[in-house]
Scaffold this motif. Sequence first.
Motif, short mmCIF file in Angstrom:
data_model
loop_
_atom_site.label_atom_id
_atom_site.label_comp_id
_atom_site.label_asym_id
_atom_site.label_seq_id
_atom_site.Cartn_x
_atom_site.Cartn_y
_atom_site.Cartn_z
N ARG A 103 0.82 -1.21 0.00
CA ARG A 103 0.00 0.00 0.00
C ARG A 103 0.86 1.27 0.00
O ARG A 103 0.34 2.38 0.17
N ALA A 104 2.16 1.11 -0.19
CA ALA A 104 3.07 2.26 -0.18
C ALA A 104 2.66 3.35 -1.17
O ALA A 104 2.60 4.53 -0.82
N PRO A 105 2.35 3.02 -2.44
CA PRO A 105 1.93 4.08 -3.37
C PRO A 105 0.65 4.77 -2.93
O PRO A 105 0.52 5.99 -3.04
N GLU A 106 -0.30 3.99 -2.41
CA GLU A 106 -1.57 4.56 -1.94
C GLU A 106 -1.32 5.49 -0.75
O GLU A 106 -1.91 6.57 -0.65
N LEU A 107 -0.43 5.07 0.16
CA LEU A 107 -0.11 5.91 1.30
C LEU A 107 0.56 7.21 0.86
O LEU A 107 0.27 8.27 1.40
N ALA A 108 1.45 7.11 -0.13
CA ALA A 108 2.13 8.31 -0.64
C ALA A 108 1.12 9.32 -1.15
O ALA A 108 1.18 10.52 -0.82
N LYS A 109 0.18 8.86 -1.95
CA LYS A 109 -0.84 9.76 -2.50
C LYS A 109 -1.71 10.34 -1.39
O LYS A 109 -1.99 11.56 -1.37
#
Length: 504
Positions: A187-193
Amino acid sequence: MAAVTDEVLTFDEAMAQYDPVLGFEVHVELNTQTKMFSSAPNGFGAEPNTSVTPVDLGLPGVLPVVNGTAVEYSIKLGLALNCQIAEVCGFARKNYFYPDTPKNFQTSQYDDPIAHDGWLDVELEDGTVFRVEIERAHMEEDAGKLTHQGGASGRIQDAASSLVDYNRAGVPLVEIVTKPITGAGERAPELAKAYVTQIRDIVKNLGISDARMERGNVRCDANVSLMPKGSTVFGTRTETKNVNSTRAVAHAVTFEIQRQAAVLSSGGSITQETRHWQEATRTTTSGRPKSDADDYRYFPEPDLVPIHTDAEWIERLRAELPEPPAERRKRLKADWGFSDEEFRDVVNAGVLDEIAATIEAGARASAARKWWMGEIARLANLAEKDIAELGVTPADVVEVEALIAEKTINDKIAKQVLGFVAEGEGSPKAIVAARSLAVVSDDGALNAAVEAAIAENPGVVDKIRAGKLQAIGALIGPVMKATRGQADAARVRELVMEQLDVSE
């Protein structure tokens, strides 16, 4: 060992082997009237090199003066991020040469930031909350802007020359730096956004920044490194610089995870460097070796005195803070009666403020959601614009709803009207009048169209007379077509039943 591959792994392949470690440095331009250390106007869109003073240009003998409003804005942001506010803090010179930094150093904060040791609870799309630890939020000044010429991409890589605009030099910034973020996994990309979106929402809510990422008011440097599964030792990080949309932040994190995983799995090593985001290909490219703090030769700024805060000042600023965005969202969801899914869709679409303003202007919550999440979102996608840039306002939506309530237009015509509003033709009322879009309510014109539809569809007429009233819809369609969609469908139904002498 240098990287030995230009390939990338799939995201699933990368996640099967490595755990990502993230870090974000979000730069927020403050919307003060003047710059951080000079009286030059702080605005957007002025002619190049007109919003400058000798201080911004670093001319000999000039002395900076701290912008008091910028300091208060920075404290408010620190409080909103649950930070501790320093009792005493000062400025330092960060030494490096860039053509868009005329002094050859940036006035920033180093070992004593205005705000430190905070946290932010970030809500993901499914409602999961992930706490991000904030290391610091420090004040500094922005650099100027380079415009690269002579190349197809507008970037430095293929440019023949570059022009320098110092209007942005000295604009007040707060840089928010997170501590290393672990445990996000896939979920790293989702967390970044979500993190950058929430920072943008907070500074906009505080009123301290225009928060328009397309103008660079909010920019994110995304740090990514990988650890082999089971390891607790951080890998070498890269820093993708100046990513200026929430969607691009997610894509940049995704790509770096895939790229670094391919390098490491093929026996290579990661170079600590800055990288550039390429929107067209959704990839990153190498920039320069990443400097550490020692390389910048920080030393105290001799021309500025330290800033002293006290409890009374901080509490006064805390009392001025608006309702936090997370609490506001909970209140609005309850007020509007939206389901969890409906409200989450609104937030994820980035139209919460527009819907709130539309409802405050007099529209029903369901109607506001319908137009912003439906036709207006569709128009924005077609135009490849953010919905806020489309040109449709909450007042326009309220006016469209009023025209529908008056039966001046119907939903189909309303969609056309909103399209014309987005094209800059004026207000909904003016467009309806100028384009003669009002619903046809003249029974004479409607009766003629109904008679023609009856004559052309004898089979449908027989069904209606046999008691199948749902077949009336097959006659309404031709009438709507004949009137360019401007007929009142309910009135057409009544006229059909009158002419065929049938009743409910």
